[in-house]
Scaffold this motif. Structure first.
Motif, PDB file in Angstrom:
ATOM      1  N   VAL A  31       0.845  -1.197   0.000  1.00 43.95           N
ATOM      2  CA  VAL A  31       0.000   0.000   0.000  1.00 43.95           C
ATOM      3  C   VAL A  31       0.882   1.250   0.000  1.00 43.95           C
ATOM      4  N   GLY A  32       1.925   1.222   0.835  1.00 49.08           N
ATOM      5  CA  GLY A  32       2.835   2.363   0.904  1.00 49.08           C
ATOM      6  C   GLY A  32       3.560   2.610  -0.411  1.00 49.08           C
ATOM      7  N   LEU A  33       3.890   1.513  -1.103  1.00 51.16           N
ATOM      8  CA  LEU A  33       4.580   1.625  -2.389  1.00 51.16           C
ATOM      9  C   LEU A  33       3.676   2.298  -3.422  1.00 51.16           C
ATOM     10  N   TYR A 100       6.403   8.259   3.933  1.00 49.95           N
ATOM     11  CA  TYR A 100       7.863   8.134   3.898  1.00 49.95           C
ATOM     12  C   TYR A 100       8.334   7.700   2.519  1.00 49.95           C
ATOM     13  N   GLN A 101       7.577   6.776   1.912  1.00 53.86           N
ATOM     14  CA  GLN A 101       7.976   6.307   0.580  1.00 53.86           C
ATOM     15  C   GLN A 101       7.833   7.421  -0.460  1.00 53.86           C
ATOM     16  N   ALA A 146      17.342   3.180   0.115  1.00 46.77           N
ATOM     17  CA  ALA A 146      16.476   3.848   1.088  1.00 46.77           C
ATOM     18  C   ALA A 146      15.185   3.056   1.288  1.00 46.77           C
ATOM     19  N   TRP A 147      14.692   2.457   0.209  1.00 48.23           N
ATOM     20  CA  TRP A 147      13.452   1.691   0.312  1.00 48.23           C
ATOM     21  C   TRP A 147      13.671   0.451   1.182  1.00 48.23           C
ATOM     22  N   GLY A 148      14.826  -0.163   1.056  1.00 47.10           N
ATOM     23  CA  GLY A 148      15.147  -1.328   1.876  1.00 47.10           C
ATOM     24  C   GLY A 148      15.150  -0.957   3.355  1.00 47.10           C
ATOM     25  N   ASN A 149      15.656   0.209   3.652  1.00 50.23           N
ATOM     26  CA  ASN A 149      15.647   0.696   5.027  1.00 50.23           C
ATOM     27  C   ASN A 149      14.219   0.873   5.518  1.00 50.23           C
TER      28      ASN A 149
END
Lengths: 216, 245
Positions: A31-33, A100-101, A146-149
């Motif tokens: 959902v965030g993506l 954040y994403q 950054a996405w992995g974090n």
């Protein structure tokens, strides 16, 4: 021997929450993506009014504690829409992660060389085609670290849905601990499970990073 | 007398208060090679970007073949397909191989099927002598090779005219030759070209006409012979003498 028996029972009970934790995290990240990608494109390429709206979303959501968003969905929104604790929690996390994403993808989109867009337009691509075929594929690669974090942060934030009664790892650990009075064992198992999940996630993302590294 | 392929009429371009182009008129015939020279800041690059509507003019009109491309309601993406552009900084798509760079426009813009597009892209890479580098990423290519891939990418769109914006300025001197050779070949095949360049050897040999710009206007134009041997304006003479050294 008794310790081993205890450990096994504890583990067997808590590990049933593993799948719930994974599901909550997966839903939230997805959902965030979706939110993050759409919002970032709107933020960078959209009409100025749209850019303002996205900035507002991003600032407000990031200013509110995630647990508050979970409570709003679970106690307020679910009065009007039928939302199970699982979905209220997972969607709230996704909504928060989306903000954040958005920032992650905004930064990545802005980091793509302007010449890439110009060259794409020069061969006759429309703005949308250029964004889809040229800018986004590069931005996604730039965004991966950054996405992995963010993925590991959402994994850990998934413990918050425990507050609305979703039986994920932490809630089950707490239940065992309350029953056996052995909090060390219970939370120790929870800790190991989170550690394993985080390691697997970061390894998978590092593989993706290597696989899709942009050569510059 | 054939009808011109490109015609500019009193083209102006301003950025806020800054006037970059102050009324440029220019006519280019099919198969003609025009080399645009002038000091930096004279508006050469801006003029190229006006022509393919990347930065449309603020005033004035442009015709490409029979179409006025500055008219309201013109599909600018379709216009750009007919105008190839090669940049000083190459601007190859970094996430795609040389082949991918040439193919993507064929697939996304010309709507060709993948295998059809692959064949044509290979043909274009062969034209610039880089068939053996098809699967290399831009980062694995030399500057000269990158620029030749960029030329192949533009050629793939089957342009009616090609614009070159200082195509060799970012290259080490020993690499400019391979790019100029490709351009010379294109010219000999009859491609209409407008080239912003300081390569006077190329201008002398390949250009049909040299246009000297300064301060956002065309100061003087003529054949290479006229321009190099008896320029009418002192500024043209001074500039060309400077650059020849």
């Amino acid at each position: 021997m008794e310790l081993l028996q205890n450990l096994l029972t504890t583990f067997n009970f808590i590990v049933q929450g593993l799948w719930v934790t994974i599901s909550v995290t997966a839903v939230a990240l997805t959902v965030g993506l979706a939110i993050g990608l759409v919002m970032a494109v709107a933020r960078v390429y959209g009409h100025p009014a749209l850019q303002m709206a996205v900035s507002a979303y991003s600032v407000v959501v990031r200013a509110v504690p995630v647990i508050v968003i979970i409570f709003i969905l679970f106690f307020v929104i679910s009065r009007y829409v039928n939302l199970s604790p699982f979905w209220a929690g997972a969607l709230a996390l996704g909504f928060a992660s989306g903000a954040y994403q958005t920032e992650i993808f905004r930064g990545a989109l802005q980091a793509v060389q302007p010449g890439q867009m110009i060259a794409a337009r020069a061969i006759g691509m429309s703005r949308l085609q250029a964004i889809q075929s040229i800018v986004l594929p590069q931005a996604l690669r730039l965004a991966l670290p950054a996405w992995g974090n963010e993925a590991t942060l959402v994994l850990k934030d998934s413990t918050l849905v425990f507050a609305v009664g979703v039986p994920e790892i932490l809630r089950r650990a707490q239940q065992v601990s309350a029953r056996t009075f052995e909090p060390f064992l219970a939370f120790g198992v929870a800790l190991l499970l989170y550690l394993a999940l985080t390691l697997i996630t970061t390894q998978a993302l590092q593989w993706l990073e290597r696989r899709y590294r942009l050569q510059v | 007398m054939t009808s011109p392929i490109l015609r500019l009429e009193d083209v102006h371009k301003s950025y806020g208060a800054l006037q970059v182009l102050k009324g440029v008129s220019l006519t280019v015939q099919p198969r003609e090679v025009v080399v645009l020279v002038g000091p930096s800041g004279s508006g050469k690059s801006t003029l190229l970007r006006c022509i393919n509507l990347l930065n449309p003019p603020t005033k004035g009109r442009i015709w490409l073949e029979d179409q006025e491309i500055t008219a309201p309601g013109v599909n600018q993406d379709r216009v750009r397909q007919r105008i190839g552009m090669v940049f000083q900084e190459f601007n190859l798509f970094t996430h795609l191989t040389a082949l991918g760079n040439v193919m993507i426009g064929l697939v996304k813009v010309r709507k060709m099927r993948k295998n059809e597009a692959r064949d044509l892209a290979m043909f274009e890479l062969e034209r610039v002598g880089l068939a053996d580098r098809a699967n290399y990423y831009p980062a694995q290519l030399s500057g000269g090779q990158k620029q030749r891939v960029a030329i192949a990418r533009a050629l793939g769109m089957d342009p009616h005219i090609m614009l070159f914006d200082e195509p060799t300025s970012a290259l080490d001197p020993e690499l400019t030759g391979e790019v100029l050779a490709v351009m010379q070949k294109l010219a000999s095949e009859g491609m209409t070209m407008i080239v912003v360049s300081h390569e006077m050897g190329f201008a002398r040999q390949v250009a049909d006409r040299i246009v000297f710009m300064e301060g956002g206007v065309v100061v003087e134009e003529g054949t290479p012979q006229q321009m190099f041997e008896q320029p009418r304006h002192e500024r043209t003479r001074a500039f060309l003498r400077n650059i020849a050294q």
